[in-house]
Design a protein around this motif. Structure first.
Motif, PDB file in Angstrom:
ATOM      1  N   PHE A 380      86.790  -2.278  -7.061  1.00 38.87           N
ATOM      2  CA  PHE A 380      86.404  -1.266  -8.036  1.00 38.87           C
ATOM      3  C   PHE A 380      87.178   0.022  -7.778  1.00 38.87           C
ATOM      4  CE2 PHE A 380      83.356  -1.071  -4.542  1.00 38.87           C
ATOM      5  CZ  PHE A 380      83.283   0.273  -4.244  1.00 38.87           C
ATOM      6  N   GLU A 381      87.662   0.621  -8.874  1.00 37.91           N
ATOM      7  CA  GLU A 381      88.442   1.848  -8.783  1.00 37.91           C
ATOM      8  C   GLU A 381      87.557   3.017  -8.368  1.00 37.91           C
ATOM      9  OE1 GLU A 381      92.089   3.675  -8.785  1.00 37.91           O
ATOM     10  OE2 GLU A 381      91.729   1.596  -9.381  1.00 37.91           O
ATOM     11  N   THR A 382      86.481   3.186  -9.070  1.00 35.62           N
ATOM     12  CA  THR A 382      85.496   4.215  -8.720  1.00 35.62           C
ATOM     13  C   THR A 382      84.102   3.658  -8.995  1.00 35.62           C
ATOM     14  OG1 THR A 382      85.586   5.186 -10.944  1.00 35.62           O
ATOM     15  CG2 THR A 382      87.019   6.150  -9.259  1.00 35.62           C
ATOM     16  N   MET A 383      83.132   4.151  -8.280  1.00 37.03           N
ATOM     17  CA  MET A 383      81.749   3.757  -8.504  1.00 37.03           C
ATOM     18  C   MET A 383      80.883   5.006  -8.419  1.00 37.03           C
ATOM     19  SD  MET A 383      79.418   0.782  -6.662  1.00 37.03           S
ATOM     20  CE  MET A 383      80.515  -0.531  -7.148  1.00 37.03           C
ATOM     21  N   ALA A 384      80.205   5.318  -9.492  1.00 34.80           N
ATOM     22  CA  ALA A 384      79.371   6.511  -9.534  1.00 34.80           C
ATOM     23  C   ALA A 384      78.242   6.396  -8.505  1.00 34.80           C
ATOM     24  CB  ALA A 384      78.783   6.688 -10.934  1.00 34.80           C
ATOM     25  N   PRO A 385      77.778   7.525  -7.994  1.00 29.73           N
ATOM     26  CA  PRO A 385      76.676   7.494  -7.019  1.00 29.73           C
ATOM     27  C   PRO A 385      75.469   6.706  -7.511  1.00 29.73           C
ATOM     28  CG  PRO A 385      77.620   9.683  -7.110  1.00 29.73           C
ATOM     29  CD  PRO A 385      78.292   8.897  -8.186  1.00 29.73           C
ATOM     30  N   ARG A 386      75.166   6.810  -8.817  1.00 26.21           N
ATOM     31  CA  ARG A 386      74.024   6.068  -9.360  1.00 26.21           C
ATOM     32  C   ARG A 386      74.245   4.563  -9.239  1.00 26.21           C
ATOM     33  NH1 ARG A 386      72.111   7.764 -15.250  1.00 26.21           N
ATOM     34  NH2 ARG A 386      71.696   9.649 -14.033  1.00 26.21           N
ATOM     35  N   GLU A 387      75.485   4.119  -9.482  1.00 24.74           N
ATOM     36  CA  GLU A 387      75.792   2.686  -9.379  1.00 24.74           C
ATOM     37  C   GLU A 387      75.757   2.224  -7.925  1.00 24.74           C
ATOM     38  OE1 GLU A 387      79.559   2.451 -11.226  1.00 24.74           O
ATOM     39  OE2 GLU A 387      78.794   2.607 -13.273  1.00 24.74           O
ATOM     40  N   LEU A 388      76.277   3.065  -7.028  1.00 25.60           N
ATOM     41  CA  LEU A 388      76.205   2.726  -5.608  1.00 25.60           C
ATOM     42  C   LEU A 388      74.758   2.586  -5.162  1.00 25.60           C
ATOM     43  CD1 LEU A 388      78.885   4.961  -3.822  1.00 25.60           C
ATOM     44  CD2 LEU A 388      78.810   2.466  -3.892  1.00 25.60           C
ATOM     45  N   TYR A 389      73.926   3.535  -5.580  1.00 17.36           N
ATOM     46  CA  TYR A 389      72.513   3.500  -5.196  1.00 17.36           C
ATOM     47  C   TYR A 389      71.830   2.252  -5.745  1.00 17.36           C
ATOM     48  CZ  TYR A 389      67.587   4.690  -4.915  1.00 17.36           C
ATOM     49  OH  TYR A 389      66.244   4.650  -4.654  1.00 17.36           O
ATOM     50  N   ALA A 390      72.125   1.909  -6.993  1.00 14.25           N
ATOM     51  CA  ALA A 390      71.514   0.722  -7.598  1.00 14.25           C
ATOM     52  C   ALA A 390      71.915  -0.541  -6.846  1.00 14.25           C
ATOM     53  CB  ALA A 390      71.919   0.623  -9.066  1.00 14.25           C
ATOM     54  N   MET A 391      73.193  -0.616  -6.483  1.00  9.30           N
ATOM     55  CA  MET A 391      73.680  -1.799  -5.764  1.00  9.30           C
ATOM     56  C   MET A 391      73.012  -1.942  -4.400  1.00  9.30           C
ATOM     57  SD  MET A 391      77.654  -2.815  -5.119  1.00  9.30           S
ATOM     58  CE  MET A 391      78.103  -4.494  -4.654  1.00  9.30           C
ATOM     59  N   LEU A 392      72.834  -0.821  -3.709  1.00 12.79           N
ATOM     60  CA  LEU A 392      72.230  -0.870  -2.379  1.00 12.79           C
ATOM     61  C   LEU A 392      70.717  -1.056  -2.444  1.00 12.79           C
ATOM     62  CD1 LEU A 392      74.273   2.000  -0.677  1.00 12.79           C
ATOM     63  CD2 LEU A 392      74.606  -0.458  -0.416  1.00 12.79           C
ATOM     64  N   SER A 393      70.058  -0.385  -3.385  1.00 18.63           N
ATOM     65  CA  SER A 393      68.597  -0.494  -3.480  1.00 18.63           C
ATOM     66  C   SER A 393      68.169  -1.882  -3.940  1.00 18.63           C
ATOM     67  CB  SER A 393      68.047   0.570  -4.432  1.00 18.63           C
ATOM     68  OG  SER A 393      68.591   0.409  -5.736  1.00 18.63           O
ATOM     69  N   GLU A 394      69.054  -2.597  -4.652  1.00 24.15           N
ATOM     70  CA  GLU A 394      68.762  -3.965  -5.072  1.00 24.15           C
ATOM     71  C   GLU A 394      69.151  -4.989  -4.006  1.00 24.15           C
ATOM     72  OE1 GLU A 394      70.826  -4.410  -8.737  1.00 24.15           O
ATOM     73  OE2 GLU A 394      69.639  -2.872  -9.777  1.00 24.15           O
ATOM     74  N   HIS A 395      69.551  -4.498  -2.831  1.00 21.68           N
ATOM     75  CA  HIS A 395      69.858  -5.339  -1.658  1.00 21.68           C
ATOM     76  C   HIS A 395      71.022  -6.293  -1.922  1.00 21.68           C
ATOM     77  CE1 HIS A 395      66.215  -3.707   0.040  1.00 21.68           C
ATOM     78  NE2 HIS A 395      65.509  -4.170  -0.972  1.00 21.68           N
ATOM     79  N   LYS A 396      72.000  -5.838  -2.725  1.00 24.01           N
ATOM     80  CA  LYS A 396      73.206  -6.641  -2.923  1.00 24.01           C
ATOM     81  C   LYS A 396      74.152  -6.516  -1.730  1.00 24.01           C
ATOM     82  CE  LYS A 396      73.034  -6.420  -7.979  1.00 24.01           C
ATOM     83  NZ  LYS A 396      73.743  -5.985  -9.212  1.00 24.01           N
ATOM     84  N   ALA A 397      73.943  -5.510  -0.911  1.00 25.77           N
ATOM     85  CA  ALA A 397      74.696  -5.340   0.336  1.00 25.77           C
ATOM     86  C   ALA A 397      73.725  -4.955   1.433  1.00 25.77           C
ATOM     87  CB  ALA A 397      75.767  -4.265   0.173  1.00 25.77           C
TER      88      ALA A 397
END
Length: 498
Positions: A380-397
């Motif tokens: 990914f070129e850029t990922m907004a803080p909201r998208e990063l938070y969603a990815m982490l809070s959904e336990h994808k990483a």
């Protein structure tokens, strides 16, 4: 300013940059980055990029010709380390005032500052940095530096990289141009040999290069100059006598590597010291280039022997971590060489890369990522803080590796986080560095604090909630009975009964 404009145009047309080669002539003239937003240049302007590349030259005095704030914002912005001189840790600035700017006294004050530094510290060189203010008012730092060099008998190097000309990455390259124009090739070493190399784009963050240099020493390979990590001025000035070079971060100093190859026939390759496989391949590539330049072929066998020994030691140490980390999902929010080198290193231990940032990566970096991950959907070129938070809070990483700017996103999502950018406290290069990186990831993921913070707060526990609800209902009844209206009604009822 005309010479600066020509220099910037030359950097924009860098032929060794794969990304640049893919553009048409019009797009190439626009440069490699978006224009800076006024007021948002702190930590990302050309001046800052030049200072990042040159400040780790440790025995040099770095003089910023500007009002005080420029040096205040740029000083000590990297975790580079020195094994000797500490002059680079001293902050020098001309500290121009509004009156001096208005009265045109900048050049006179700059010359005076150079004289004071020479008398107080006697450094082998002074690097003078232009900034937005001094460039806009027309101070000719090149003329002042030339006059100071003649007057004081030491190298005074102008670094023409005012912040407004472009991004931090452009400043990196302009710093390389300053070295080419005024430093490299000015000192002839009396001990040049067939096993001398340069390491370019290595910043010795947290002392990382000190984990690699002993390996080269055991092979009989001498680092003529590591630019800029833990460098000395004379070593950089004599770097043109090296036989080969390794480029660690091409996005920063690819122009330096290419022009040194053109001028002094020093072949180079881009490699990485992150991870076991990449470290081994880097040592092999160095040995091959040296052999091509006349070194004894016996070094190839010694390199393989060293690699076999070090890999065996590293894998033995990593065996204890594999059951604990294999299959764990990692999100890499970094860029440049780390976007693929760290990903490759983690794949070696069996971890899964669910995403890696390519914001600061070259075309070659992206190709390596595709080869490692076998899929470009994880880039990914850029990922907004909201998208990063969603990815982490959904336990994808299960852990995020990034710089300090995004650590609070991971902490808010109650996800382990590890710093792998310039502010990090641990060295991760070489075989020993790979073991340390895995150890730190294991400590972060299995830290018991994460189990505790993910549990409901005591007041959110079901039993406590039931008690709280019961207490609230009893309190409400008491308050209702004690209210004036209820008390009046109760009194009236008593009177009627009488």
């Amino acid at each position: 300013m005309s010479s600066l404009r020509a220099k910037i145009q030359d950097v924009f047309n860098e032929p060794a940059c794969g990304k640049n080669r893919g553009k048409d002539a019009k797009a190439r003239k626009n440069g490699c980055s978006k224009p800076l937003i006024p007021g948002a240049a702190a930590g990302g302007c050309a001046f800052d990029g030049a200072k990042i590349v040159l400040q780790p030259i440790t025995d040099v005095a770095h003089l910023v010709h500007a009002p005080l704030a420029c040096e205040g914002n740029s000083w000590d912005n990297r975790g580079a380390a020195s094994s000797g001189p500490t002059l680079w840790r001293t902050s020098f600035t001309t500290d121009l005032t509004e009156l001096e700017v208005m009265m045109g006294q900048g050049e006179r004050k700059l010359f005076k500052a150079i004289r004071e530094i020479k008398e107080a510290y006697a450094p082998p060189a002074i690097f003078v940095y232009s900034t937005c203010v001094t460039a806009l008012i027309g101070d000719d730092i090149e003329a002042v530096c030339k006059r100071a060099t003649e007057k004081f008998g030491l190298a005074v190097v102008p670094v023409n990289a005012p912040g407004f000309v472009g991004s931090k990455n452009l400043g990196n390259k302009l710093a390389g141009e300053a070295l080419l124009d005024h430093v490299i090739g000015t000192v002839e070493p009396d001990d040049a040999g067939p096993y001398d190399i340069n390491i370019l784009g290595e910043f010795n963050l947290s002392g990382e290069f000190w984990l690699v240099k002993p390996l080269l020493d055991r092979l009989g390979i001498r680092v003529r100059a590591c630019i800029p990590g833990d460098a000395r001025y004379r070593d950089v000035a004599s770097a043109h006598r090296a036989r080969a070079a390794m480029m660690v971060c091409s996005s920063a100093l690819i122009n330096l590597a290419r022009k040194m190859e053109q001028r002094w026939e020093i072949p180079f390759f881009e490699g990485s010291f992150y991870g076991i496989t990449d470290t081994s391949e880097a040592l092999r590539q160095i040995s091959r280039l040296l052999v091509k330049k006349g070194a004894d072929r016996e070094i190839l066998d010694r390199t393989e022997t060293l690699i076999a020994q070090e890999e065996a030691i590293a894998w033995e140490k990593l065996a204890a971590y594999r059951p604990r980390l294999e299959g764990k999902r990692v999100l890499l929010n970094t860029g440049g060489v780390k976007s693929w080198s760290v990903a490759h290193a983690l794949r070696e231990i069996g971890m899964e890369i669910v995403g890696t940032s390519v914001k600061k990566s070259t075309v070659e970096d992206k190709q390596r990522i595709k080869q490692i991950l076998k899929d470009d959907n994880h880039m990914f070129e850029t990922m907004a803080p909201r998208e990063l938070y969603a990815m982490l809070s959904e336990h994808k990483a299960e852990i995020m590796l990034s710089g300090g700017r995004t650590q609070f996103i991971a902490l808010k999502a109650k996800t382990p986080w590890l710093d792998i950018n310039q502010e990090r406290q641990h060295a991760y290069a070489g075989y020993a560095g790979m073991v340390e990186l895995i150890r730190q990831i294991d400590l972060a993921i299995h830290n018991p604090i994460w189990r505790q913070v993910r549990e409901p707060a005591p007041w959110d526990q079901p039993v406590v909630q039931d008690k709280l609800r019961g207490t609230r209902s009893e309190t409400a009844t008491v308050h209702a009975l004690k209210s004036p209206a209820r008390q009046l009604a109760a009194s009236a009822t008593v009177e009627e009964s009488r």
